[in-house]
Enzyme design. Structure first.
Site, short mmCIF file in Angstrom:
data_model
loop_
_atom_site.label_atom_id
_atom_site.label_comp_id
_atom_site.label_asym_id
_atom_site.label_seq_id
_atom_site.Cartn_x
_atom_site.Cartn_y
_atom_site.Cartn_z
N TYR A 48 0.82 -1.22 0.00
CA TYR A 48 0.00 0.00 0.00
C TYR A 48 0.85 1.26 0.00
O TYR A 48 0.37 2.34 -0.36
CB TYR A 48 -0.93 0.04 1.22
CG TYR A 48 -1.95 -1.06 1.29
CD1 TYR A 48 -2.13 -1.96 0.25
CD2 TYR A 48 -2.74 -1.21 2.43
CE1 TYR A 48 -3.07 -2.98 0.34
CE2 TYR A 48 -3.69 -2.22 2.52
CZ TYR A 48 -3.84 -3.11 1.48
OH TYR A 48 -4.77 -4.11 1.58
N HIS A 106 0.27 -11.75 1.60
CA HIS A 106 -0.74 -10.93 0.92
C HIS A 106 -1.42 -11.69 -0.22
O HIS A 106 -2.64 -11.61 -0.40
CB HIS A 106 -0.08 -9.65 0.40
CG HIS A 106 -1.03 -8.52 0.18
ND1 HIS A 106 -0.64 -7.21 0.23
CD2 HIS A 106 -2.35 -8.50 -0.09
CE1 HIS A 106 -1.69 -6.42 0.00
NE2 HIS A 106 -2.73 -7.20 -0.20
#
Length: 275
Positions: A48, A106
């Site tokens: 992110y 992830h």
């Protein structure tokens, strides 16, 4: 006070703040706003690019570390053991924390050494750098394989909303004592425009989005993490906790009848979802 889902593997606030695409000064202000409203569960990831911002917001809020639940994730290109360890250390430094409450893979990577990656997560947990470990975006077959390896996985994070069936995964996570964190719980805005959700919301005097979150919150072990930058949206999402018990059996039946194959996050490197 946001309730928690607690098992022998994890104790996680039932509603969190997704931070994907929150960045810079406005992102920090948004995270500080959420903490001020009562959010205690913050979800970020190395990909992110905002861990430093999340850490700054957490520090500025004055919230005691023990009251915050912070999740981060290692990207799928960094799943070699040394890389996982390096990435975890970098995430901690960017966040300004001594430990993560939850650390996830992830996305799975084709050809990864799953056992070695899981063993590294276990080692990080044993060393106190993370409190709980888990995976994200694993289909059912791969999740079963990960659990069979013996790692104490505490959470699976996947896309989940009223238009995407995840019952196969819930049949695995619940008996295992894992939370299922639901990202994109509003299907990236699609729930707000759905006629069924809008009709239920109109009857209850709430929004379609609140109905969508309430539907998730009615389910054992499901933890939605809607992203919200505006304070009004953050407050509305929190209020969905009180909407959940108001949904009737007719409401649940109407939601169950919606299409359940509308996936909105499906990058080129996605796994075989049916596996």
């Amino acid at each position: 006070m946001i309730p928690k889902y607690t098992t022998d593997r994890i104790s996680i606030p039932r509603l969190g703040l997704g931070t994907w695409r929150l960045a810079g000064a406005s992102g920090q202000a948004a995270v500080e706003s959420a903490i001020g409203l009562g959010y205690r569960h913050l979800d970020t990831a190395e990909m992110y690019g905002n861990e430093e911002m999340v850490g700054m917001a957490l520090a500025a809020s004055g919230l005691p570390r023990a009251e915050a639940f912070v999740t981060s994730k290692v990207w799928w290109t960094n799943l070699a053991p040394d890389a996982i360890r390096t990435c975890c250390g970098m995430s901690l430094r960017r966040l300004g924390l001594d430990y993560l409450d939850l650390y996830l893979i992830h996305w799975p990577a084709k050809g990864m050494d799953l056992g070695a990656a899981l063993d590294t997560l276990v080692a990080l947990k044993e060393e106190g750098l993370v409190r709980a470990i888990g995976v994200a975006n694993f289909p059912a077959g791969l999740l079963r394989k990960a659990l069979a390896h013996g790692a104490p996985l505490a959470c699976l994070q996947v896309e989940y909303h009223a238009m995407l069936d995840q019952s196969r995964l819930l049949e695995i996570t619940r008996p295992a004592g894992m939370a299922l964190t639901a990202y994109s719980p509003l299907a990236q805005g699609r729930m707000a425009q759905d006629p069924v959700m809008m009709a239920i919301g109109e009857r209850l005097g709430v929004t379609a989005g609140q109905v969508a979150l309430a539907w998730l919150l009615r389910q054992e072990g499901v933890v939605p993490i809607p992203k919200a930058g505006r304070r009004e949206s953050q407050a509305a999402n929190l209020a969905a906790i009180d909407v959940a018990p108001l949904l009737t059996e007719d409401d649940l039946a109407a939601i169950a009848a919606l299409p359940k194959d509308r996936r909105v996050v499906n990058p080129a490197f996605h796994p075989d979802w049916a596996a």
